[in-house]
Design an enzyme around this catalytic site. Structure first.
Site, short mmCIF file in Angstrom:
data_model
loop_
_atom_site.label_atom_id
_atom_site.label_comp_id
_atom_site.label_asym_id
_atom_site.label_seq_id
_atom_site.Cartn_x
_atom_site.Cartn_y
_atom_site.Cartn_z
N ASP A 173 -10.83 8.54 -22.17
CA ASP A 173 -10.73 7.13 -21.81
C ASP A 173 -10.32 6.38 -23.07
O ASP A 173 -11.16 6.11 -23.94
CB ASP A 173 -12.08 6.65 -21.27
CG ASP A 173 -12.07 5.17 -20.91
OD1 ASP A 173 -11.09 4.47 -21.26
OD2 ASP A 173 -13.06 4.71 -20.30
N GLU A 208 0.84 -1.21 0.00
CA GLU A 208 0.00 0.00 0.00
C GLU A 208 0.86 1.25 0.00
O GLU A 208 1.84 1.33 0.75
CB GLU A 208 -0.90 0.01 1.23
CG GLU A 208 -2.10 -0.90 1.07
CD GLU A 208 -3.01 -0.89 2.29
OE1 GLU A 208 -2.79 -0.06 3.20
OE2 GLU A 208 -3.94 -1.71 2.32
C1 LIG Z 1 -12.94 -1.78 -21.20
C2 LIG Z 1 -13.28 -0.39 -20.91
C3 LIG Z 1 -13.38 0.06 -19.59
C4 LIG Z 1 -13.39 -0.83 -18.38
O1 LIG Z 1 -12.38 -1.69 -18.20
P1 LIG Z 1 -12.55 -2.95 -17.21
O2 LIG Z 1 -11.14 -3.37 -17.09
O3 LIG Z 1 -13.43 -3.92 -17.91
O4 LIG Z 1 -13.12 -2.47 -15.94
C5 LIG Z 1 -13.60 1.40 -19.38
N1 LIG Z 1 -13.74 2.26 -20.41
C6 LIG Z 1 -13.67 1.86 -21.68
C7 LIG Z 1 -13.85 2.84 -22.78
C8 LIG Z 1 -13.45 0.51 -21.98
O5 LIG Z 1 -13.41 0.12 -23.25
#
Ligand SMILES: *Cc1c(COP(=O)(O)O)cnc(C)c1O
Length: 428
Positions: A196, A53
């Site tokens: 993202d 941590e």
């Molecule tokens: C896959 C994805 C996530 C989430 O990822 P996990 O590892 O499944 O929690 C978040 N945002 C976007 C745009 C994704 O394609």
């Protein structure tokens, strides 16, 4: 596999069956990939035993000399590869990463704005039943009728709703994002911008998609999709990474510190060090010239597969792709998305059902399927293989009950998976 076989036959059996499934099937789910043996070795290493941590040099547990070294290497590689001031490599996965960004930049009840799941967005971008809409006020934008983002519409909505955070990114958008336009929209309404890039991180490294660096305030990404690393995530940003880890203002300059504090103590405990080491290895791999070529082949293959499907009369959302994935409206073939997924699965082709823009059907049996090329490109498949796959998919969707058609598709899958073997060293 020998130890598992000896100690746990039940798990061993299922694991071996999964190895066979991956080796002998065509994996077309665009969020999946096949990691290198080195990445897998790190995941199965003694690093899974260690608690650490905190951050390198500031841990709540002793014995972290080597873990510090590994996490520092992972952070440095991420910063260099993407060209950012700061990288947090501890998020357990993509969804927790987005949770951390919201935790860092918003107070409960603040407004965030993201692409609706039904139009290709992710749950964490403000889906009603997700934390992102339960704890925050979620406003959702959509694509236009043809599946393209409409930046004027997004600006109008942002002006009306005044979000504090705007999210750009998707799980099922077959075109490029204009990060500059998103930056302009965010600046006009004084919102933070989160890019993202979970799906497209590998394409950005390969120069196949523009980078949000310098445009978005913060960037989140999974490490297991086109980036071809272990399951995991990173949060990248510019700003001052050496602000002390104490409560700080929500300014752009402080984003690195805000993110670090959101991960721990905000949301997580001990980082998954085996995952961190595997991320470091994947980042090393992604920095090689071969990875650039890989990313280019992913998009070339996606275009070849889309062209093959279009030639067979398939209806593609936005009429094609310029990244690694495509969404097909399968209803003209007289099947539903769920039926298409099931019948393709029965011949060894793995895809997933998916909503199409303004879908009149329900999420569990929508009108479309989504497919992509990252995983089969890792196996070495080329444009000629894509053509065959496109022909086979279309023929199966046109005649899902014709056993001869299904058998022909099975033969095609066997031939391609033999020609482009996966993990030859893994013998189930
Ligand atoms: C896959 C994805 C996530 C989430 O990822 P996990 O590892 O499944 O929690 C978040 N945002 C976007 C745009 C994704 O394609």
């Amino acid at each position: 596999m020998n130890n598992i076989e000896q100690y746990d036959p039940e798990i061993s059996q299922a694991l071996k069956a999964e190895i066979r499934r991956q080796k002998h099937g065509l994996e077309l789910i665009p969020s999946e990939n096949f990691v290198s043996p080195a990445v897998m070795e790190a995941l199965g290493s003694v690093l899974t035993n260690k608690y650490s941590e905190g951050y390198p040099g500031k841990r709540y547990y002793g014995g972290n000399v080597h873990v510090d070294e590994i996490e520092n290497i992972a952070r440095e590689r991420a910063k260099k590869l993407f060209g950012v001031d700061h990288a947090n490599v501890q998020p357990y996965s993509g969804s927790p990463a987005n949770q951390a960004v919201c935790f860092a930049l918003l107070d409960p009840g603040d407004t965030l704005m993201g692409l609706s799941l039904a139009f290709g967005g992710h749950m964490t971008h403000g889906l009603k039943v997700n934390f992102s809409a339960k704890y925050y006020r979620s406003v959702q934008y959509q694509t236009n009728q043809n599946g393209w983002l409409d930046y004027d519409m997004i600006l109008d909505l942002a002006k009306k709703e005044r979000p504090k955070l705007i999210i750009v990114g998707a799980t099922a958008y077959p075109r490029k994002f204009d990060f500059e336009k998103f930056r302009d929209i965010a600046r006009q309404v004084d919102a933070f911008l989160l890019a993202d890039i979970s799906h497209i991180a590998g394409l950005i490294i390969a120069g196949e998609h523009p980078s949000p660096v310098g445009l978005a305030d913060v960037i989140s990404t999974t490490t297991h999709k086109t980036l071809r690393g272990p399951r995991g995530a990173m949060i990248l940003s510019n700003g001052n990474p050496s602000t002390p880890l104490k409560a700080v203002d929500r300014s752009r300059e402080n984003i690195p510190t805000l993110i670090d504090r959101a991960i721990i103590p905000g949301l997580q405990g001990g980082p998954h060090n085996h995952q961190t080491a595997a991320i470091a290895i994947a980042l090393h791999e992604a920095a090689q010239p071969e990875f650039r070529e890989y990313g280019k082949q992913v998009t070339r293959n996606a275009k070849a597969l889309a062209d093959s499907l279009l030639e067979q009369g398939a209806k593609l959302i936005t009429d094609g792709t310029d990244n690694h994935l495509m969404v097909i409206d399968v209803t003209p073939f007289d099947v539903t998305g769920k039926e298409a997924e099931i019948v393709l699965d029965s011949v060894g082709i793995t895809v997933n059902k998916n909503m199409i823009p303004f879908d009149e059907r329900k999420p569990f049996d929508p009108s479309g399927i989504r497919l992509g090329t990252p995983a089969i490109t890792t196996r070495g498949m080329d444009a000629a293989a894509m053509k065959k796959i496109g022909v086979a998919i279309a023929s199966v969707l046109k005649q899902p009950k014709n056993t001869e058609t299904l058998d022909q598709a099975r033969v095609m899958v066997r031939e391609l998976t033999e020609q482009f073997p996966l993990y030859p060293e893994l013998k189930p």
